[in-house]
Enzyme design. Structure first.
Site, PDB file in Angstrom:
ATOM      1  N   GLY A   1      -7.921  -0.927  -3.777  1.00 63.17           N
ATOM      2  CA  GLY A   1      -7.848  -2.342  -4.131  1.00 63.17           C
ATOM      3  C   GLY A   1      -7.628  -3.250  -2.939  1.00 63.17           C
ATOM      4  O   GLY A   1      -7.311  -4.431  -3.122  1.00 63.17           O
TER       5      GLY A   1
ATOM      6  N   GLY B   1       0.831  -1.196   0.000  1.00 61.37           N
ATOM      7  CA  GLY B   1       0.000   0.000   0.000  1.00 61.37           C
ATOM      8  C   GLY B   1       0.865   1.245   0.000  1.00 61.37           C
ATOM      9  O   GLY B   1       2.017   1.246  -0.428  1.00 61.37           O
ATOM     10  N   ILE B   2       0.320   2.341   0.534  1.00 58.28           N
ATOM     11  CA  ILE B   2       0.987   3.630   0.500  1.00 58.28           C
ATOM     12  C   ILE B   2       1.105   4.179   1.917  1.00 58.28           C
ATOM     13  O   ILE B   2       0.254   3.933   2.771  1.00 58.28           O
ATOM     14  CB  ILE B   2       0.207   4.609  -0.403  1.00 58.28           C
ATOM     15  CG1 ILE B   2       0.916   5.959  -0.482  1.00 58.28           C
ATOM     16  CG2 ILE B   2      -1.211   4.788   0.090  1.00 58.28           C
ATOM     17  CD1 ILE B   2       0.260   6.906  -1.461  1.00 58.28           C
ATOM     18  N   GLY B   3       2.188   4.917   2.197  1.00 57.97           N
ATOM     19  CA  GLY B   3       2.348   5.564   3.489  1.00 57.97           C
ATOM     20  C   GLY B   3       3.655   5.205   4.168  1.00 57.97           C
ATOM     21  O   GLY B   3       4.516   4.518   3.609  1.00 57.97           O
TER      22      GLY B   3
ATOM     23  N   GLU C   1      -1.223  -2.634  -6.999  1.00 57.89           N
ATOM     24  CA  GLU C   1      -2.102  -1.576  -7.519  1.00 57.89           C
ATOM     25  C   GLU C   1      -1.303  -0.319  -7.837  1.00 57.89           C
ATOM     26  O   GLU C   1      -1.410   0.262  -8.913  1.00 57.89           O
ATOM     27  CB  GLU C   1      -3.168  -1.268  -6.472  1.00 57.89           C
ATOM     28  CG  GLU C   1      -4.025  -0.062  -6.767  1.00 57.89           C
ATOM     29  CD  GLU C   1      -5.016   0.200  -5.651  1.00 57.89           C
ATOM     30  OE1 GLU C   1      -5.885  -0.660  -5.456  1.00 57.89           O
ATOM     31  OE2 GLU C   1      -4.921   1.245  -4.974  1.00 57.89           O
TER      32      GLU C   1
END
Length: 437
Positions: free
Chosen positions: A337, A214-216, A239
């Site tokens: 996603g 994911g992101i972060g 994703e």
């Protein structure tokens, strides 16, 4: 031949923006793919227009349209800082979406008067490349009444599985923007707790795994820990492609040669990160973008060898439900996603799905709150229903919820909660009928 057609379709950003009229619905970029000159030109027309709906996904660049508000209602597939503030003011709104379905959303359920996107310069065959976002623009261009492309010489050119280019015959208006750097998504710094969570996850990863992040800050920590690990022959199917994957690749951890699908290629629907990332992916044969119904399709994910999805959450409740997108009715991000990768990774041969979060948070008044909660407050979006959640990780450990009863789930989650809240969580579990002493 194509040069003549190109000149006929060439307009200034101001002329292109003049084509927008009251009541129009516009899709304007996604992520770091953002037409900055068109955005500014349309914002200057705020005094002339009454209502224009603007659709966008992850907003990496700042937008004049968001700042102006007024006649422009920003409708976001996701949510970032500027958009959240606009939502608080009532000039923006959220569109719930499973990112894998966005192509059907925009082609079957929405009208699109204009699609406006940033592209790389036209090649000798008459094609513009979508570069850092191949998720849904191709098929949206088939549906949109008007297609406007803003050419940026600094847009990376990225090879696609399919649907990553648009031919000049499919374009109505061309804007030549002043060359400018792509929107930067800086690497968020992470702390010791994030590093601890990352180490717990990476300990359970295997050689030859196919990875989604994911992101972060926490995914950044996981990328760094993987880069420093002994893991080898990893693949990438994700994703969103971010700097962490570049670090893993440069550290020699990624080959992609053990993947079931797209061997040797690092696959994503879109990319966002630093200028170093954009230089790394530009015309890099190992990098591939694809339409999001393929990339995020549960069947595609489930087919990958040892698919390992690693995502973050805001809160997890004692039933094992995960919220990663809102606190109450306040939208923080979007479902994206996460659901698709959680399901697909569990179904994959040797697959694993991790949900990671800090056990607690401290508010601006210095008060600590548990991120493992008895229940979500009213209005909170449930990103993963209880049966979908597999591994949950905090800095205090890891638990696998698959196959566990409500009592076993509550007991396992309380064991990795912050110690300050464990007794009250036990009392809450007893009140709910989950806890069986």
């Amino acid at each position: 031949m194509y040069e003549t057609i190109y000149k006929e379709k060439l307009k200034t950003a101001k002329e292109a923006a003049a084509l927008i009229k009251d009541g129009d619905e516009i899709e304007i970029g996604f992520g770091a793919n953002f037409p900055v000159e068109f955005d500014a030109a349309l914002a200057e027309r705020a005094h002339e227009l009454n209502h224009v709906a603007i659709r966008n996904g992850v907003l990496v660049d700042s937008s004049r349209l968001v700042a102006v508000g007024g006649p422009f209602l920003w409708q976001s597939w996701h949510g970032t800082g500027d958009v959240r503030r606009a939502m608080d003011k009532g000039t923006a709104n959220h569109i719930p979406v499973r990112y894998s379905e966005i192509i059907r959303y925009v082609t079957e359920n929405r009208d699109t008067d204009a699609l406006v996107i940033s592209v790389s310069p036209m090649d000798k065959h008459g094609y513009f490349n979508f570069g850092i976002d191949g998720s849904h623009f191709f098929r949206l261009a088939e549906k949109a009444k008007t297609v406007i492309v803003e050419v940026n010489e600094k847009q990376p050119r990225i090879f696609g599985r399919t649907e990553s280019e648009l031919h000049i015959d499919q374009v109505d208006v061309i804007i030549e923007a002043e060359p400018h750097a792509m929107g930067i998504l800086p690497n968020r710094p992470y702390g010791d707790l994030d590093r601890k969570i990352a180490e717990i996850v990476v300990e359970r990863m295997e050689d030859e795994a196919t990875v989604q992040l994911g992101i972060g800050a926490l995914p950044n920590a996981i990328g760094d820990v993987i880069a420093d690990s002994s893991l080898k022959d990893l693949g990438v199917h994700t994703e969103m492609y971010v700097d962490s994957f570049m670090k893993m690749t440069l550290a020699g951890k990624v080959t992609g040669m053990k993947k079931t699908l797209d061997r040797g290629r690092q696959v994503s629907a879109f990319l966002a990160g630093t200028e170093a990332l954009y230089d790394f992916v530009n015309e890099n044969p190992s990098i591939m973008v694809g339409p999001v119904d393929y990339v995020n399709g549960a069947a595609t994910i489930a087919a990958q060898h040892k698919m390992t999805s690693i995502n973050t959450a805001i809160q997890v409740n004692l039933r094992g439900e995960v919220s990663s997108e809102s606190v109450g009715t306040r939208q923080i991000s979007g479902s994206g996603g996460q659901f698709d990768f959680a399901v697909g990774s569990y179904l994959a041969p040797g697959g694993k799905g991790f949900i990671c979060l800090r056990s607690s948070r401290v508010d601006k008044n210095g008060v600590r709150h548990s991120n493992i909660v008895p229940d979500f407050i009213t209005g909170t979006a449930i990103t993963l229903p209880a049966p979908v959640t597999q591994y949950v990780v905090t800095e205090y450990g890891i638990c696998n919820l698959k196959g566990k009863s409500l009592y076993e789930r509550a007991k396992a989650l309380i064991a990795i909660a912050h110690p300050e809240f464990r007794d009250e969580l036990i009392k809450a579990a007893m009140a709910k009928g989950f806890w069986k002493p």
